[in-house]
Each structure stands twice: as structure tokens, then as C-alpha cells.
Scaffold this motif. Structure first.
Motif, PDB file in Angstrom:
ATOM      1  N   ALA A 182       0.812  -1.213   0.000  1.00  0.00           N
ATOM      2  CA  ALA A 182       0.000   0.000   0.000  1.00  0.00           C
ATOM      3  C   ALA A 182       0.847   1.266   0.000  1.00  0.00           C
ATOM      4  CB  ALA A 182      -0.960   0.018   1.176  1.00  0.00           C
ATOM      5  N   VAL A 183       1.806   1.375   0.883  1.00  0.00           N
ATOM      6  CA  VAL A 183       2.574   2.619   0.958  1.00  0.00           C
ATOM      7  C   VAL A 183       3.466   2.807  -0.253  1.00  0.00           C
ATOM      8  CG1 VAL A 183       2.516   2.770   3.468  1.00  0.00           C
ATOM      9  CG2 VAL A 183       4.441   1.636   2.355  1.00  0.00           C
ATOM     10  N   TYR A 184       3.694   1.744  -0.999  1.00  0.00           N
ATOM     11  CA  TYR A 184       4.527   1.825  -2.196  1.00  0.00           C
ATOM     12  C   TYR A 184       3.709   2.107  -3.449  1.00  0.00           C
ATOM     13  CZ  TYR A 184       7.773  -0.173   1.095  1.00  0.00           C
ATOM     14  OH  TYR A 184       8.547  -0.382   2.208  1.00  0.00           O
ATOM     15  N   SER A 185       2.410   1.989  -3.334  1.00  0.00           N
ATOM     16  CA  SER A 185       1.512   2.232  -4.462  1.00  0.00           C
ATOM     17  C   SER A 185       1.410   3.727  -4.730  1.00  0.00           C
ATOM     18  CB  SER A 185       0.126   1.670  -4.133  1.00  0.00           C
ATOM     19  OG  SER A 185      -0.824   2.153  -5.038  1.00  0.00           O
ATOM     20  N   SER A 186       1.406   4.102  -6.006  1.00  0.00           N
ATOM     21  CA  SER A 186       1.330   5.525  -6.352  1.00  0.00           C
ATOM     22  C   SER A 186       0.021   6.157  -5.897  1.00  0.00           C
ATOM     23  CB  SER A 186       1.514   5.726  -7.854  1.00  0.00           C
ATOM     24  OG  SER A 186       0.455   5.113  -8.563  1.00  0.00           O
ATOM     25  N   GLY A 187      -1.001   5.365  -5.680  1.00  0.00           N
ATOM     26  CA  GLY A 187      -2.293   5.898  -5.259  1.00  0.00           C
ATOM     27  C   GLY A 187      -2.506   5.917  -3.757  1.00  0.00           C
ATOM     28  N   VAL A 196       0.609  11.703  -0.046  1.00  0.00           N
ATOM     29  CA  VAL A 196       0.265  13.121   0.037  1.00  0.00           C
ATOM     30  C   VAL A 196       0.709  13.669   1.394  1.00  0.00           C
ATOM     31  CG1 VAL A 196      -1.626  14.796   0.050  1.00  0.00           C
ATOM     32  CG2 VAL A 196      -1.663  12.884  -1.563  1.00  0.00           C
ATOM     33  N   VAL A 197       0.359  12.952   2.459  1.00  0.00           N
ATOM     34  CA  VAL A 197       0.731  13.390   3.805  1.00  0.00           C
ATOM     35  C   VAL A 197       2.248  13.367   3.957  1.00  0.00           C
ATOM     36  CG1 VAL A 197       0.481  12.927   6.278  1.00  0.00           C
ATOM     37  CG2 VAL A 197      -1.472  12.585   4.737  1.00  0.00           C
ATOM     38  N   LEU A 198       2.889  12.341   3.444  1.00  0.00           N
ATOM     39  CA  LEU A 198       4.346  12.246   3.515  1.00  0.00           C
ATOM     40  C   LEU A 198       4.998  13.448   2.840  1.00  0.00           C
ATOM     41  CD1 LEU A 198       6.723  10.383   4.378  1.00  0.00           C
ATOM     42  CD2 LEU A 198       6.623   9.412   2.072  1.00  0.00           C
ATOM     43  N   ASP A 199       4.465  13.852   1.711  1.00  0.00           N
ATOM     44  CA  ASP A 199       4.993  15.014   1.002  1.00  0.00           C
ATOM     45  C   ASP A 199       4.859  16.282   1.845  1.00  0.00           C
ATOM     46  OD1 ASP A 199       6.069  16.419  -1.283  1.00  0.00           O
ATOM     47  OD2 ASP A 199       4.034  17.110  -1.678  1.00  0.00           O
ATOM     48  N   HIS A 200       3.741  16.444   2.532  1.00  0.00           N
ATOM     49  CA  HIS A 200       3.507  17.641   3.337  1.00  0.00           C
ATOM     50  C   HIS A 200       4.417  17.694   4.559  1.00  0.00           C
ATOM     51  CE1 HIS A 200      -0.903  18.004   1.739  1.00  0.00           C
ATOM     52  NE2 HIS A 200       0.002  18.090   0.786  1.00  0.00           N
ATOM     53  N   VAL A 201       4.543  16.578   5.269  1.00  0.00           N
ATOM     54  CA  VAL A 201       5.279  16.612   6.539  1.00  0.00           C
ATOM     55  C   VAL A 201       6.781  16.436   6.372  1.00  0.00           C
ATOM     56  CG1 VAL A 201       3.278  15.873   7.854  1.00  0.00           C
ATOM     57  CG2 VAL A 201       4.950  14.177   7.137  1.00  0.00           C
ATOM     58  N   THR A 202       7.222  15.883   5.244  1.00  0.00           N
ATOM     59  CA  THR A 202       8.666  15.697   5.073  1.00  0.00           C
ATOM     60  C   THR A 202       9.278  16.701   4.114  1.00  0.00           C
ATOM     61  OG1 THR A 202       8.397  14.026   3.341  1.00  0.00           O
ATOM     62  CG2 THR A 202       8.579  13.239   5.635  1.00  0.00           C
ATOM     63  N   SER A 203       8.490  17.673   3.681  1.00  0.00           N
ATOM     64  CA  SER A 203       9.111  18.749   2.917  1.00  0.00           C
ATOM     65  C   SER A 203      10.018  19.505   3.883  1.00  0.00           C
ATOM     66  CB  SER A 203       8.052  19.691   2.345  1.00  0.00           C
ATOM     67  OG  SER A 203       7.449  20.446   3.384  1.00  0.00           O
ATOM     68  N   LYS A 204      11.035  20.137   3.351  1.00  0.00           N
ATOM     69  CA  LYS A 204      11.972  20.864   4.224  1.00  0.00           C
ATOM     70  C   LYS A 204      11.225  21.830   5.136  1.00  0.00           C
ATOM     71  CE  LYS A 204      14.614  23.697   2.012  1.00  0.00           C
ATOM     72  NZ  LYS A 204      15.709  24.349   1.278  1.00  0.00           N
ATOM     73  N   TRP A 205      10.332  22.628   4.559  1.00  0.00           N
ATOM     74  CA  TRP A 205       9.653  23.645   5.354  1.00  0.00           C
ATOM     75  C   TRP A 205       8.597  23.036   6.260  1.00  0.00           C
ATOM     76  CZ3 TRP A 205      13.159  26.877   5.244  1.00  0.00           C
ATOM     77  CH2 TRP A 205      13.808  27.258   4.069  1.00  0.00           C
ATOM     78  N   GLY A 206       7.912  22.009   5.802  1.00  0.00           N
ATOM     79  CA  GLY A 206       6.923  21.347   6.652  1.00  0.00           C
ATOM     80  C   GLY A 206       7.567  20.770   7.896  1.00  0.00           C
ATOM     81  N   THR A 207       8.699  20.112   7.708  1.00  0.00           N
ATOM     82  CA  THR A 207       9.420  19.533   8.843  1.00  0.00           C
ATOM     83  C   THR A 207       9.871  20.621   9.807  1.00  0.00           C
ATOM     84  OG1 THR A 207      10.157  17.639   7.533  1.00  0.00           O
ATOM     85  CG2 THR A 207      11.434  18.168   9.499  1.00  0.00           C
ATOM     86  N   LEU A 208      10.459  21.693   9.283  1.00  0.00           N
ATOM     87  CA  LEU A 208      10.961  22.751  10.158  1.00  0.00           C
ATOM     88  C   LEU A 208       9.836  23.464  10.911  1.00  0.00           C
ATOM     89  CD1 LEU A 208      13.849  24.194   7.967  1.00  0.00           C
ATOM     90  CD2 LEU A 208      14.026  22.712   9.985  1.00  0.00           C
ATOM     91  N   ASP A 265      -4.373  19.686   6.810  1.00  0.00           N
ATOM     92  CA  ASP A 265      -4.127  18.292   7.204  1.00  0.00           C
ATOM     93  C   ASP A 265      -4.486  18.034   8.665  1.00  0.00           C
ATOM     94  OD1 ASP A 265      -3.160  17.756   4.661  1.00  0.00           O
ATOM     95  OD2 ASP A 265      -1.054  17.863   5.247  1.00  0.00           O
ATOM     96  N   GLY A 266      -4.834  19.076   9.401  1.00  0.00           N
ATOM     97  CA  GLY A 266      -5.200  18.901  10.807  1.00  0.00           C
ATOM     98  C   GLY A 266      -3.999  18.771  11.724  1.00  0.00           C
ATOM     99  N   LEU A 267      -2.844  19.248  11.290  1.00  0.00           N
ATOM    100  CA  LEU A 267      -1.627  19.141  12.096  1.00  0.00           C
ATOM    101  C   LEU A 267      -1.290  20.442  12.811  1.00  0.00           C
ATOM    102  CD1 LEU A 267       0.472  17.149   9.478  1.00  0.00           C
ATOM    103  CD2 LEU A 267      -0.744  16.237  11.476  1.00  0.00           C
ATOM    104  N   VAL A 268      -1.738  21.554  12.259  1.00  0.00           N
ATOM    105  CA  VAL A 268      -1.455  22.879  12.810  1.00  0.00           C
ATOM    106  C   VAL A 268      -2.769  23.625  12.983  1.00  0.00           C
ATOM    107  CG1 VAL A 268      -0.396  25.119  12.265  1.00  0.00           C
ATOM    108  CG2 VAL A 268       0.875  23.016  11.844  1.00  0.00           C
TER     109      VAL A 268
END
Length: 129
Positions: free
Chosen positions: A14-19, A24-36, A74-77
Motif C-alpha cells: 500500500a505505501v509503495y503504491s502511487s495511489g 500526500v501526507v508524507l509530502d507535506h510533513v517531510t518537505s523541508k519547510w513542513g518539517t521545520l 491536514d489537521g496538524l497545525v
């Protein structure tokens, strides 16, 4: 000897599937600025936009605004606007964001501790080519 569980044990392919929505969440939280931003807010105190911009040195106004909007959606902030002039807006982590940041801090500590050696290895590899 028992092998440590892997992602595949819990989420076969599942986590390896493009769908997979996790991408999407991984992209948001592991972007340089999202992480910082998440790490800055994990220190406990709500921060104003300008304080976040100073903490995440080098982030443009556009990228900070975009990052905060994504993390809020995303409900994180949480964004708290006070009805004063000039507007006073503070950002803080939601409980989900705090849970995520708690897991990110050890990763960031590992990165900080190992960054000098990793960068030296990368430089050595580049010069040996």
C-alpha cells in the motif's frame, strides 16, 4: 531469531503504491519547510507567523504561507486569529501534529548528529569520480 517487522507486514504494497494517500501526507510533513515548521511548533509555545519565518531561516513568505495552509488543512497545525488591529495570528500544533512531531524529533536528532559525516562522505565520493 525473529526479524523486525517491516512496513510490508502491516501494509502490503500500500505505501509503495502511487495511489496510496500516505504519499500526500508524507509530502507535506517531510518537505523541508513542513518539517521545520512542525519542529519549531513542537517546542510548545504558539508562534506568530513572523516568529516561524525567523525560526525557519531562508523560507520565503510564499512558502511559509503555503506550508502553514497545507499543515492546517491536514489537521496538524491550528491557526488562532485574535480580533485585534493589527491582526494577531498564532500557530500551534494540534494533538495529531504534536504526536507526529514527537516522532519526528528523534529523526531530526539523528540527522543533526550524522549530517557532518554524511556530507563529508558525499563530498569525498564526488571528488573521487
Amino acid at each position: 531469531m525473529t526479524a523486525s517487522p517491516t512496513l510490508r507486514d502491516f501494509f502490503p504494497d500500500a505505501v509503495y503504491s502511487s495511489g496510496c494517500p500516505s504519499r500526500v501526507v508524507l509530502d507535506h510533513v517531510t518537505s523541508k519547510w513542513g518539517t521545520l515548521v512542525l519542529l519549531a511548533l513542537s517546542e510548545g509555545e504558539p508562534l506568530r507567523w513572523s516568529e516561524l519565518r525567523r525560526r525557519a531561516e531562508g523560507v520565503s513568505e510564499k512558502m511559509l504561507a503555503q506550508t502553514l495552509k497545507l499543515l492546517e488543512a491536514d489537521g496538524l497545525v491550528s491557526r488562532h486569529a485574535r480580533p485585534v488591529v493589527p491582526p494577531h495570528v498564532e500557530y500551534s500544533l494540534t494533538s495529531r501534529g504534536a504526536e507526529l512531531a514527537e516522532r519526528m524529533v528523534p529523526l531530526m536528532l539523528w540527522i543533526v548528529e550524522n549530517a557532518p559525516d554524511i556530507l563529508a562522505d558525499a563530498e569525498a565520493a564526488a571528488t573521487s569520480r
